[in-house]
Design a protein around this motif. Structure first.
Motif, PDB file in Angstrom:
ATOM      1  N   UNK A 179       0.810  -1.223   0.000  1.00 20.63           N
ATOM      2  CA  UNK A 179       0.000   0.000   0.000  1.00 20.63           C
ATOM      3  C   UNK A 179       0.845   1.277   0.000  1.00 20.63           C
TER       4      UNK A 179
ATOM      5  N   UNK B   4      -0.368   3.446  -2.808  1.00 20.00           N
ATOM      6  CA  UNK B   4      -1.820   3.481  -2.959  1.00 20.00           C
ATOM      7  C   UNK B   4      -2.271   4.937  -2.885  1.00 20.00           C
ATOM      8  N   UNK B   5      -2.722   5.456  -4.017  1.00 23.05           N
ATOM      9  CA  UNK B   5      -3.118   6.856  -4.110  1.00 23.05           C
ATOM     10  C   UNK B   5      -4.424   6.953  -4.866  1.00 23.05           C
ATOM     11  N   UNK B   6      -5.535   6.798  -4.169  1.00 24.40           N
ATOM     12  CA  UNK B   6      -6.822   6.936  -4.849  1.00 24.40           C
ATOM     13  C   UNK B   6      -7.075   8.392  -5.242  1.00 24.40           C
ATOM     14  N   UNK B   7      -7.732   8.568  -6.334  1.00 20.82           N
ATOM     15  CA  UNK B   7      -8.004   9.922  -6.828  1.00 20.82           C
ATOM     16  C   UNK B   7      -9.223  10.480  -6.102  1.00 20.82           C
ATOM     17  N   UNK B   8      -9.095  11.650  -5.517  1.00 23.07           N
ATOM     18  CA  UNK B   8     -10.260  12.244  -4.845  1.00 23.07           C
ATOM     19  C   UNK B   8     -11.346  12.588  -5.849  1.00 23.07           C
ATOM     20  N   UNK B   9     -12.540  12.595  -5.367  1.00 27.79           N
ATOM     21  CA  UNK B   9     -13.667  12.920  -6.236  1.00 27.79           C
ATOM     22  C   UNK B   9     -13.659  14.407  -6.586  1.00 27.79           C
TER      23      UNK B   9
ATOM     24  N   UNK C  14     -16.123  16.328  -6.410  1.00 24.15           N
ATOM     25  CA  UNK C  14     -16.863  17.055  -5.364  1.00 24.15           C
ATOM     26  C   UNK C  14     -15.934  17.455  -4.224  1.00 24.15           C
ATOM     27  N   UNK C  15     -15.081  16.518  -3.863  1.00 21.43           N
ATOM     28  CA  UNK C  15     -14.146  16.809  -2.785  1.00 21.43           C
ATOM     29  C   UNK C  15     -13.180  17.917  -3.189  1.00 21.43           C
TER      30      UNK C  15
ATOM     31  N   UNK D 269     -12.885  21.652  -1.478  1.00 19.28           N
ATOM     32  CA  UNK D 269     -11.656  22.168  -0.885  1.00 19.28           C
ATOM     33  C   UNK D 269     -11.302  23.525  -1.472  1.00 19.28           C
TER      34      UNK D 269
ATOM     35  N   UNK E 275      -3.081  15.287  -2.895  1.00 20.12           N
ATOM     36  CA  UNK E 275      -4.374  14.822  -2.402  1.00 20.12           C
ATOM     37  C   UNK E 275      -4.509  13.310  -2.493  1.00 20.12           C
ATOM     38  N   UNK E 276      -4.039  12.735  -3.590  1.00 19.07           N
ATOM     39  CA  UNK E 276      -4.202  11.284  -3.772  1.00 19.07           C
ATOM     40  C   UNK E 276      -3.441  10.514  -2.703  1.00 19.07           C
ATOM     41  N   UNK E 277      -2.222  10.909  -2.456  1.00 15.77           N
ATOM     42  CA  UNK E 277      -1.416  10.220  -1.446  1.00 15.77           C
ATOM     43  C   UNK E 277      -2.033  10.367  -0.063  1.00 15.77           C
TER      44      UNK E 277
ATOM     45  N   UNK F 212      -5.145  10.980   0.578  1.00 16.87           N
ATOM     46  CA  UNK F 212      -6.423  10.280   0.641  1.00 16.87           C
ATOM     47  C   UNK F 212      -6.195   8.803   0.925  1.00 16.87           C
ATOM     48  N   UNK F 213      -5.152   8.258   0.339  1.00 16.78           N
ATOM     49  CA  UNK F 213      -4.809   6.872   0.647  1.00 16.78           C
ATOM     50  C   UNK F 213      -4.550   6.687   2.135  1.00 16.78           C
TER      51      UNK F 213
ATOM     52  N   UNK G 172      -7.903   6.825   3.902  1.00 17.10           N
ATOM     53  CA  UNK G 172      -8.730   5.634   3.671  1.00 17.10           C
ATOM     54  C   UNK G 172      -8.342   4.500   4.619  1.00 17.10           C
TER      55      UNK G 172
ATOM     56  N   UNK H  22     -15.354   5.594   2.465  1.00 14.83           N
ATOM     57  CA  UNK H  22     -14.664   6.516   1.575  1.00 14.83           C
ATOM     58  C   UNK H  22     -15.087   7.962   1.844  1.00 14.83           C
TER      59      UNK H  22
ATOM     60  N   UNK I  14     -12.712  11.207   2.717  1.00 19.05           N
ATOM     61  CA  UNK I  14     -12.646  12.473   1.984  1.00 19.05           C
ATOM     62  C   UNK I  14     -12.943  13.652   2.909  1.00 19.05           C
TER      63      UNK I  14
ATOM     64  N   UNK J 131      -9.794  14.224   4.649  1.00 18.30           N
ATOM     65  CA  UNK J 131      -8.861  14.839   3.709  1.00 18.30           C
ATOM     66  C   UNK J 131      -9.129  16.334   3.581  1.00 18.30           C
ATOM     67  N   UNK J 132     -10.379  16.675   3.456  1.00 17.17           N
ATOM     68  CA  UNK J 132     -10.767  18.078   3.324  1.00 17.17           C
ATOM     69  C   UNK J 132     -10.365  18.865   4.567  1.00 17.17           C
TER      70      UNK J 132
END
Lengths: 436, 200
Positions: free
Chosen positions: A16, A19-24, A26-27, A31, B27-29, B31-32, B35, B41, B45, B48-49
């Motif tokens: 992991x 592991x870098x999920x893409x934020x939505x 909306x999020x 921000x 943000x991606x890192x 957010x991981x 999570x 999820x 987020x 994260x915000x």
């Protein structure tokens, strides 16, 4: 961390680590919107400090200027009065300086009088002298009963009205930059500047209230150059690029009032003999005289003239009516012109310098040189206004201006010398309403 | 580092473009990371915000000393934000462990019976395993494994004892091991079933 590396730990860590999920979206949008509000809050917070610093500097500068130019002489209100001598001595006596040699009479034992006002004896020249008579004539002619001297503390009706400033024009509330309400997606570095929530529409209207301070330098006055402090509470109604500003303010200036004083120079004094009484001594062998003397001042017959200036502080009420137009209008700042009439009303004056002290000289007459100040006068002002909007509600203005006085600040109408002035107005405004 | 410094200065100058770059880059890192701490999820987020807002507010106090320092600093903030989030939502996330003989008994690490994992499992499945743990186990596991906290540091952060931290970690590992074994067994069964099916 412990040195022992558990395989599960290592496995999960390795699996992991990237592991870098893409934020939505909306999020992300949420921000960026929150960040914009955070920018606004921090800018407002920062501008509040800037505003506070500006007010502090303006107040300190005004106070220091006031103290620097405020020459309070703490003049005692002393009424100048003519020195009135007691009844003139007989023409047969020639007044002389004190401590003259006393001439003794036949078998007279001269003693001091019991009256406290005649402490010493003076010598008399018994022979009548023509020159003494002449001098006495001078005394007679030069010693009026007690001429009613005008109070040397020149009152307002005598002192010239020196109207130094009246530039208490309300700050250009209308100069507040009309912010364009733009809803385009592009955001500049100062994104909130273009936000419709804090900006005025160019076609919108608004009402602002503010306080201003204007140092003013006057020229072409009878008293020469002059400096004035102007402070005002002003309101501005803006509609688009146009504005109307009015309010009420106080203008304080100092002026000098010159008078010409005619006087007789003090020469000296002598003790004049009022009366003599005689009394026998107990043995009834001698007559003991008792002399009653009074102090008499002697003045020169030559009439001298001296000019004296009294400093006074004048306070005016100013009511301006300023029209404005902004030819440059940006979200944060505007640049425009301001012009309009200003009415000044004299509220009062106060003497700052000391009264004329004639000493022992005798005042004959006081003539006014500087005319009195009028109670009301009109001016017209013109200036360039620059305003900066710090936040939704607060704004700053800077306005170099010039004024021309329609009439002289002095009472007599034949004085054609009309003053003019320049100044720099600084104002802080608060926006009450925003209407689009 | 220069780019990182320029970006930081841009954010400090409150430029929107710099903030966008900051968010898109990290943000991606982050957010991981979120999570792993949150069950859902949406919660991740939210964390994260909230964490990014805190980063913006405290960025002026950050001093970049080397490459990657900014990300490490941001991760620290994000971890704290996640922990606060968990505290707000669940009060009793830690299961107290009482030992049969005394509270100061040293906890012994169980022997390594797991062995190497030959089959790779997808990141989503592994993340699901972690998020399915009880909150206490999950938190200790994340702090120990990913944030590389010591048990002493974990105890200070979570206001528990070191033994509690160790036991929580051990239980987390046990649960994860069981989950992995089940996944492996399932995969094996599917593979065997497919072969059998193909043989027919």
């Amino acid at each position: 961390m412990d040195n022992y590396k558990h395989p599960i730990d290592e496995y999960f860590r390795e699996a992991l680590k990237d592991y870098e999920p893409v934020p939505s979206d909306r999020s992300r949008d949420a921000f960026l919107e929150s960040a914009g509000r955070s920018i606004k809050r921090s800018r407002i917070r920062r501008n509040r400090w800037f505003l506070a610093a500006f007010l502090l500097l303006a107040g300190a500068g005004s106070l220091s200027t006031w103290l620097m130019f405020n020459e309070n002489h703490d003049a005692p209100r002393v009424t100048v009065s003519t020195l009135t001598p007691s009844p003139l001595p007989s023409p047969n006596f020639t007044p002389s300086k004190q401590n003259g040699k006393a001439e003794t009479g036949p078998e007279l034992v001269i003693t001091e009088s019991a009256r406290p006002e005649i402490p010493t004896l003076i010598s008399f020249n018994a022979s009548p002298a023509s020159d003494s008579a002449t001098s006495l004539q001078t005394f007679t002619s030069g010693l009026p009963e007690e001429p009613s001297m005008p109070d040397h503390r020149m009152d307002e009706t005598t002192l010239p009205e020196y109207r130094a400033e009246p530039s208490l024009e309300p700050p250009d509330e209308a100069a507040k930059p009309p912010y364009r309400v733009e809803q385009d997606g592009t955001e500049t570095e100062r994104g909130p500047d273009k936000s419709a929530s804090i900006l005025l529409s160019r076609n919108g209207a608004s009402v602002t209230v503010g306080v201003s301070y204007t140092p003013e330098w006057m020229f072409n006055t009878l008293e020469g150059d002059n400096f004035a402090h102007n402070a005002a509470l002003e309101g501005t109604f803006r509609f688009g690029r146009y504005s109307i500003r009015t309010g009420a303010g106080v203008s304080v200036t100092k002026g000098t009032h010159e008078v010409a004083i005619r006087y007789n120079d003090y020469i000296g004094s002598y003790k004049a003999l009022d009366s003599i009484t005689f009394a026998w001594n107990p043995e009834h062998t001698q007559l003991i005289p008792t002399l009653y003397l009074t102090n008499q001042d002697v003045f020169d017959s030559l009439i001298l003239q001296e000019e004296h200036a009294v400093v006074r502080r004048y306070t005016y009420l100013q009511v301006p009516l300023i029209l404005g137009y902004d030819f440059i209008s940006r979200p944060r700042f505007t640049l425009g012109v301001r012009t309009g009439p200003v009415l000044s009303i004299l509220l009062g004056s106060r003497q700052l310098s000391a009264n004329y002290d004639p000493g022992k000289d005798k005042i004959i007459m006081v003539n006014q040189i500087t005319p009195d100040r009028i109670q009301m006068n009109w001016q017209v002002m013109g200036g360039i206004n620059f305003s900066y909007l710090c936040s939704r509600r607060w704004g700053l203005e800077l306005e170099p201006e010039a004024r021309y006085y329609f009439n002289s600040v002095y009472e007599p109408s034949d004085i054609t010398q009309k003053p003019w002035s320049i100044g720099i107005r600084a104002a802080v405004n608060f926006n009450f309403s925003i209407k689009k | 580092m220069k780019r990182e410094k320029e970006m930081t200065e841009g954010v400090l100058s409150r430029r929107n473009d710099a903030m966008k770059v900051l968010y898109d880059r990290y943000a991606a890192s982050l957010l991981g990371l979120c999570c792993r701490y949150c069950t859902f999820r949406e919660d991740a987020e939210d964390v994260l915000h909230e964490g990014f807002i805190k980063i913006l507010e405290h960025l002026d106090g950050f001093r970049s000393e080397h490459d990657g320092a900014l990300l490490a600093w941001m991760k620290r903030i994000m971890v704290n934000t996640a922990l606060n989030h968990l505290r707000d939502r669940q009060r009793s996330e830690f299961h107290a462990i009482t030992f049969a003989s005394g509270a100061n008994q040293e906890y012994e690490e169980e022997p390594d019976l797991f062995g190497p994992i030959l089959t790779s499992i997808s990141q989503e499945v592994l993340l699901k395993m972690i998020t399915s743990l009880p909150v206490g186990y999950r938190t200790v596991f994340n702090l120990y494994v990913f944030e590389e906290f010591t048990h002493k540091e974990i105890a200070a952060v979570l206001h528990c004892s070191e033994n509690t931290s160790k036991s929580q970690l051990s239980k987390a590992r046990a649960l994860l091991r069981n989950k992995i074994q089940r996944v492996l067994q399932t995969e094996k069964a599917i593979t065997h079933g497919q072969l059998q099916t193909s043989d027919r």
